[in-house]
Design an enzyme around this catalytic site. Structure first.
Site, mmCIF file in Angstrom:
data_model
loop_
_atom_site.group_PDB
_atom_site.id
_atom_site.type_symbol
_atom_site.label_atom_id
_atom_site.label_comp_id
_atom_site.label_asym_id
_atom_site.label_seq_id
_atom_site.Cartn_x
_atom_site.Cartn_y
_atom_site.Cartn_z
ATOM 1 N N SER A 16 0.816 -1.206 0.000
ATOM 2 C CA SER A 16 0.000 0.000 0.000
ATOM 3 C C SER A 16 0.852 1.259 0.000
ATOM 4 O O SER A 16 0.322 2.365 -0.063
ATOM 5 C CB SER A 16 -0.931 0.001 1.220
ATOM 6 O OG SER A 16 -0.201 -0.222 2.409
ATOM 7 N N HIS B 271 -2.208 -3.122 -6.229
ATOM 8 C CA HIS B 271 -2.750 -2.779 -4.914
ATOM 9 C C HIS B 271 -4.277 -2.866 -4.873
ATOM 10 O O HIS B 271 -4.981 -1.995 -5.380
ATOM 11 C CB HIS B 271 -2.286 -1.375 -4.502
ATOM 12 C CG HIS B 271 -2.758 -0.955 -3.155
ATOM 13 N ND1 HIS B 271 -3.105 0.342 -2.843
ATOM 14 C CD2 HIS B 271 -2.944 -1.679 -2.012
ATOM 15 C CE1 HIS B 271 -3.487 0.407 -1.581
ATOM 16 N NE2 HIS B 271 -3.399 -0.809 -1.063
#
Length: 291
Positions: free
Chosen positions: A119, A140
């Site tokens: 992240s 992601h």
């Protein structure tokens, strides 16, 4: 490159969600973790979540059964080597991720694409430690993976166009939407979201409002579905702190300084829902603010 087989590293909250959506889209998924208990729990959770989708008429029983048949598990990381695509979804620590990729490298096919569900960590830096920086990307997913529609695709400085196109095709096959992000600290979503959460913690720390008033203000005053402190507990306060540290270190701007109260909660082991306590106490029937 046509992707048919996908290896997923890490059977936690993100990894099992990623395996779920990949299998439902027809990919052959090999899920690995260092713990057999974690693998068993992940498969059970995927089955439960698929059952929920069947009960809500989102998918058929046949689709559910087919998806479960697409998922295999292994405790041996190197078994993922023959995969067309590997998605690393281990803990948000760069040294751990580097070690995983280093262990995988000798066992990969020449055209295997490596990706990380990180992240916030630099994709370029992770890629530079491998033998295929041109075939390395950030992939992601948002949490919870089966529900959230967005996937951030992050190109490192060396990522080639074919790798991006292959990953984009996977996102589209999952029925999700890709947002293309450049490789700067925390990318797009967390570059915007985490400072907001951090500011909410500062608002609590400075006594401007309590947990209830802060969360209620953002839900009713900004039409957010979840208050920022409730959301922090859902994400995990350790993850929030790690991302704020990446922003602070990577951009060298004091506006990204993690709130001392956030650090204190993490030091206490009050990491949110996953540990039973964070800005709320979840050990009773109803969550109760801890401040």
């Amino acid at each position: 490159m046509a992707i048919e087989t996908v290896g997923v590293v890490g059977a936690g909250q993100m990894g099992n969600g990623i395996a779920h959506v990949l299998a439902l889209a027809g990919y052959q998924v090999l899920l690995t973790d260092i713990s057999q208990d974690s693998l068993d729990a992940a498969v059970a959770k995927i089955g439960k979540n698929l059952d929920r989708q069947v009960s809500r008429d989102k998918i058929s029983q046949a689709e559910r059964d087919t998806a479960m048949g697409c998922i295999r598990t292994t405790l041996t990381l190197t078994d993922l080597g023959p995969s067309d695509l590997i998605i690393e979804a281990a803990t948000e620590r760069e040294t751990v991720k580097q070690a995983i990729f280093e262990d995988l490298l000798p066992h990969l096919k020449p055209n295997t694409i490596l990706t990380s569900n990180t992240s916030s960590i630099s994709i370029t830096r992770l890629a530079s430690r491998t033998d295929r920086p041109e075939k390395f990307m950030g992939f992601h997913f948002m949490n919870p993976v089966p529900v959230m529609q967005l996937v951030e695709l992050i190109r490192g400085i060396a990522t080639d166009a074919d790798t991006y196109k292959s990953c984009l095709e996977v996102v589209e096959n999952l029925g999700k939407t890709a947002a293309s992000a450049e490789d700067f600290p925390a990318f797009i979503v967390n570059r915007i979201l985490m400072p907001m959460i951090n500011e909410a913690v500062y608002t609590l720390y400075e006594g401007v409002g309590n947990v209830n008033s802060i969360d209620q203000s953002l839900k009713l005053g900004a039409n957010h579905p979840m208050g920022p402190l409730e959301l922090a507990d859902f994400i995990g306060l350790d993850t929030c702190l790690a991302i704020m540290n990446v922003l602070h270190d990577g951009l060298a701007d004091t506006k990204y300084r993690p709130c001392p109260l956030l650090t204190k909660y993490v030091e206490a082991g009050w990491l949110g829902r996953k540990t039973g306590r964070g800005f709320y106490d979840y050990r009773g029937e109803v969550p109760v603010p801890t401040r």
